[in-house]
Design a protein around this motif. Structure first.
Motif, PDB file in Angstrom:
ATOM      1  N   LEU A  13       0.822  -1.199   0.000  1.00 10.83           N
ATOM      2  CA  LEU A  13       0.000   0.000   0.000  1.00 10.83           C
ATOM      3  C   LEU A  13       0.866   1.264   0.000  1.00 10.83           C
ATOM      4  O   LEU A  13       0.620   2.205  -0.761  1.00 10.83           O
ATOM      5  N   ILE A  14       1.890   1.279   0.808  1.00 14.22           N
ATOM      6  CA  ILE A  14       2.797   2.425   0.852  1.00 14.22           C
ATOM      7  C   ILE A  14       3.503   2.593  -0.491  1.00 14.22           C
ATOM      8  O   ILE A  14       3.625   3.696  -1.016  1.00 14.22           O
ATOM      9  N   LEU A  16       2.431   1.642  -3.439  1.00 15.18           N
ATOM     10  CA  LEU A  16       1.468   2.130  -4.430  1.00 15.18           C
ATOM     11  C   LEU A  16       1.167   3.618  -4.237  1.00 15.18           C
ATOM     12  O   LEU A  16       1.007   4.359  -5.210  1.00 15.18           O
ATOM     13  N   GLN A  17       1.092   4.067  -3.005  1.00 12.71           N
ATOM     14  CA  GLN A  17       0.852   5.484  -2.735  1.00 12.71           C
ATOM     15  C   GLN A  17       2.010   6.338  -3.233  1.00 12.71           C
ATOM     16  O   GLN A  17       1.804   7.392  -3.839  1.00 12.71           O
ATOM     17  N   VAL A  18       3.232   5.893  -2.991  1.00 14.28           N
ATOM     18  CA  VAL A  18       4.399   6.617  -3.477  1.00 14.28           C
ATOM     19  C   VAL A  18       4.377   6.673  -4.998  1.00 14.28           C
ATOM     20  O   VAL A  18       4.626   7.723  -5.603  1.00 14.28           O
ATOM     21  N   GLU A  19       4.056   5.564  -5.617  1.00 16.88           N
ATOM     22  CA  GLU A  19       3.983   5.507  -7.078  1.00 16.88           C
ATOM     23  C   GLU A  19       2.894   6.445  -7.604  1.00 16.88           C
ATOM     24  O   GLU A  19       3.080   7.155  -8.597  1.00 16.88           O
ATOM     25  N   LEU A  20       1.760   6.468  -6.939  1.00 17.40           N
ATOM     26  CA  LEU A  20       0.635   7.293  -7.365  1.00 17.40           C
ATOM     27  C   LEU A  20       0.968   8.776  -7.290  1.00 17.40           C
ATOM     28  O   LEU A  20       0.649   9.541  -8.190  1.00 17.40           O
ATOM     29  N   TRP A  21       1.611   9.215  -6.234  1.00 14.84           N
ATOM     30  CA  TRP A  21       1.835  10.636  -6.011  1.00 14.84           C
ATOM     31  C   TRP A  21       3.109  11.166  -6.645  1.00 14.84           C
ATOM     32  O   TRP A  21       3.234  12.369  -6.877  1.00 14.84           O
ATOM     33  N   SER A  22       4.097  10.331  -6.930  1.00 16.37           N
ATOM     34  CA  SER A  22       5.382  10.873  -7.368  1.00 16.37           C
ATOM     35  C   SER A  22       5.819  10.445  -8.759  1.00 16.37           C
ATOM     36  O   SER A  22       6.718  11.047  -9.316  1.00 16.37           O
ATOM     37  N   GLY A  26       1.436  10.350 -12.465  1.00 18.53           N
ATOM     38  CA  GLY A  26       0.832  10.408 -11.141  1.00 18.53           C
ATOM     39  C   GLY A  26      -0.088  11.609 -10.988  1.00 18.53           C
ATOM     40  O   GLY A  26      -0.461  12.283 -11.946  1.00 18.53           O
ATOM     41  N   MET A  27      -0.434  11.883  -9.752  1.00 14.86           N
ATOM     42  CA  MET A  27      -1.404  12.930  -9.459  1.00 14.86           C
ATOM     43  C   MET A  27      -0.906  14.329  -9.838  1.00 14.86           C
ATOM     44  O   MET A  27      -1.694  15.161 -10.264  1.00 14.86           O
TER      45      MET A  27
END
Length: 107
Positions: A13-14, A16-22, A26-27
């Motif tokens: 989960l961590i 995937l969050q790093v991948e999503l935001w950076s 990404g976002m």
């Protein structure tokens, strides 16, 4: 065993969050793309309004004699037979022309 699964899921989960935001795509990129789309939509709206105004002008020129006459008078300075043409010169243009004329006559 259950703790290991929970730990692995938490790390996943961590990650995937790093991948999503950076990462690329990404976002942050989504936000910048949304801003670019909004800017382009605004530009398109302006151009659509301009096109509508130009289309109305074209329609007036095709179907209205007054529009053709107004454009000829404004752009070409045409006058009707029997009319008297008066040209109004602003004071600023007249005052700048006077010194130039007096300076050339002294030669």
């Amino acid at each position: 065993m259950l703790r290991w699964v929970a730990l692995i899921l938490l790390l996943l989960l961590i990650g995937l969050q790093v991948e999503l935001w950076s990462s690329h795509g990404g976002m942050s990129e989504v936000t910048s793309l949304r801003a670019a789309v909004k800017k382009q939509q605004d530009e398109n709206d302006k151009l659509t309004q301009r096109n509508q105004a130009l289309a109305a002008d074209v329609d007036d020129l095709k179907h209205g004699e007054q529009a053709v006459e107004a454009r000829a008078r404004g752009e070409l300075g045409l006058i009707k037979p029997g009319e008297t043409f008066y040209q109004v010169v602003p004071k600023s243009a007249a005052s700048t022309a006077a010194p130039a004329a007096s300076g050339t006559s002294g030669n």
